[in-house]
Enzyme design. Structure first.
Site, PDB file in Angstrom:
ATOM      1  N   PRO A 109     -10.670  -1.453  -0.849  1.00  0.00           N
ATOM      2  CA  PRO A 109     -11.634  -0.505  -1.393  1.00  0.00           C
ATOM      3  C   PRO A 109     -13.005  -0.680  -0.752  1.00  0.00           C
ATOM      4  CG  PRO A 109     -10.343  -1.477  -3.137  1.00  0.00           C
ATOM      5  CD  PRO A 109      -9.998  -2.235  -1.894  1.00  0.00           C
ATOM      6  N   GLU A 110     -13.596   0.426  -0.348  1.00  0.00           N
ATOM      7  CA  GLU A 110     -14.938   0.372   0.232  1.00  0.00           C
ATOM      8  C   GLU A 110     -15.956   0.662  -0.862  1.00  0.00           C
ATOM      9  OE1 GLU A 110     -15.371   1.891   4.188  1.00  0.00           O
ATOM     10  OE2 GLU A 110     -13.231   1.748   4.602  1.00  0.00           O
ATOM     11  N   LYS A 138     -19.002  -4.200  -2.136  1.00  0.00           N
ATOM     12  CA  LYS A 138     -17.605  -4.235  -2.531  1.00  0.00           C
ATOM     13  C   LYS A 138     -17.352  -5.118  -3.747  1.00  0.00           C
ATOM     14  CE  LYS A 138     -15.993  -3.482   2.206  1.00  0.00           C
ATOM     15  NZ  LYS A 138     -15.136  -3.998   3.302  1.00  0.00           N
ATOM     16  N   ARG A 154      -9.559  -6.442  12.706  1.00  0.00           N
ATOM     17  CA  ARG A 154      -9.316  -5.152  12.041  1.00  0.00           C
ATOM     18  C   ARG A 154      -9.069  -4.085  13.100  1.00  0.00           C
ATOM     19  NH1 ARG A 154     -11.224  -4.843   6.807  1.00  0.00           N
ATOM     20  NH2 ARG A 154      -9.891  -2.998   6.702  1.00  0.00           N
TER      21      ARG A 154
END
Length: 329
Positions: free
Chosen positions: A2-3, A52, A319
């Protein structure tokens, strides 16, 4: 993971449904039993998000800190009061597009997201809030039986919130909360001041680290994740490998302002909409399908929407990074 927009939305749900109420806190899984006992039976007095991470305060002065990480999610069940801030901003039940036109009814994402989860009257249902927000069938009993490995359950008279799979779930005192937040970069939804912009700009401009890594560093700026990182760099026409200290100051400041802009849209719609000025059918399609609302994210091998060059995918800082080698020189 989740951002920032998702965590702010979840926190607003807690503010709307739990703050001011006495809360039963338990750990059905058992792994958080000691922490739950420290909060059980107390009134929730505050709920806030920083990037976050989210923080829930109780009337004994203790805070529950939660970082959802890659796999964490909250499930809400009961007579859920949807976020009044977003509802009043939109003015009625319906989805507001970027041009301000109110569309009738919800726009459902093909992956199950519902952009109206923060608008509406109380209803007895179950809502999952993480990177995507999904709704299941109406509940027959309340509170529902815990499903899966529930780390912590928060229960008021009318609403239940179950947490599963977080990276962090701990009870902290105020000094510990302040110490953690002090290490985080600025979050424009909490502080959109010139000082916050200056702080972000100064940090980026002195770093030899590539800008594509700096935007993901929560000590530099809070809340940006992989999707927003890729989209913001494309929108800025910026090569992800450019050292922060070589990025022009006006470009760094534009990145900060763009993050504030996109974060606000994400909180209001529940989706990471990064293409501007969409109207009518284009907007409906974008809200309904992730493939139609991003410039480069998950578009590897496809032609750039602007120049036609194939979008590149590479491993960058452990990433996946998506970018256009032509538009982002």
């Amino acid at each position: 993971m989740p951002e920032g927009h998702s965590v702010h939305r979840i926190t607003r749900q807690f503010a709307r449904n739990f703050v001011g109420h006495r809360v039963a806190v338990s750990s059905p899984q058992g792994r958080f039993a000691e922490g739950a006992s420290m909060l059980d039976g107390h009134v929730m007095t505050d709920a806030k998000a920083v990037g976050k991470q989210m923080y829930l305060e109780f009337d004994n002065g203790l805070w529950l800190r939660v970082h959802l990480g890659m796999y964490g999610a909250w499930d809400f069940a009961g007579e859920i009061q949807m976020d009044a801030t977003i509802a009043s901003a939109n003015g009625r039940m319906g989805q507001t597009n970027q041009a301000g036109t109110i569309l009738d009814g919800p726009i459902h994402d093909v992956d199950g997201e519902n952009s109206l989860h923060s608008i509406g009257a109380p209803r007895r249902t179950r809502v999952r809030m993480a990177e995507s927000e999904k709704e299941s069938d109406a509940l027959l009993t309340f509170p529902p039986e815990p499903i899966g490995q529930v780390r912590v359950r928060l229960l008021s008279d009318t609403v239940c919130a179950d947490l599963r799979g977080p990276t962090a779930c701990e009870v902290l005192d105020p000094a510990q909360v302040d110490a953690i937040i002090a290490k985080l970069g600025p979050d424009p939804l909490l502080d959109d001041s010139q000082a916050a912009e200056d702080r972000f700009t100064a940090v980026v401009r002195k770093k030899p680290t590539p800008i594509g890594l700096l935007l993901m560093d929560q000590n530099v700026v809070a809340g940006i994740g992989n999707v927003y990182r890729a989209e913001m760099l494309f929108r800025a026409g910026l090569n992800p490998h450019t050292p922060g200290k070589l990025v022009p100051e006006d470009t760094v400041r534009a990145l900060w302002r763009d993050w504030a802009h996109l974060l606000k849209i994400g909180v209001e719609t529940g989706q990471m909409m990064t293409m501007d000025n969409l109207e009518g059918e284009d907007y409906v399609n974008a809200m309904a399908n992730r493939a139609d609302r991003h410039w480069v994210y998950k578009r590897e091998g496809l032609p750039c929407r602007v120049c036609g060059t194939h979008i590149t995918l590479e491993d960058f800082g452990a990433r996946k990074l998506y970018w256009c080698p032509n538009c982002q020189r």
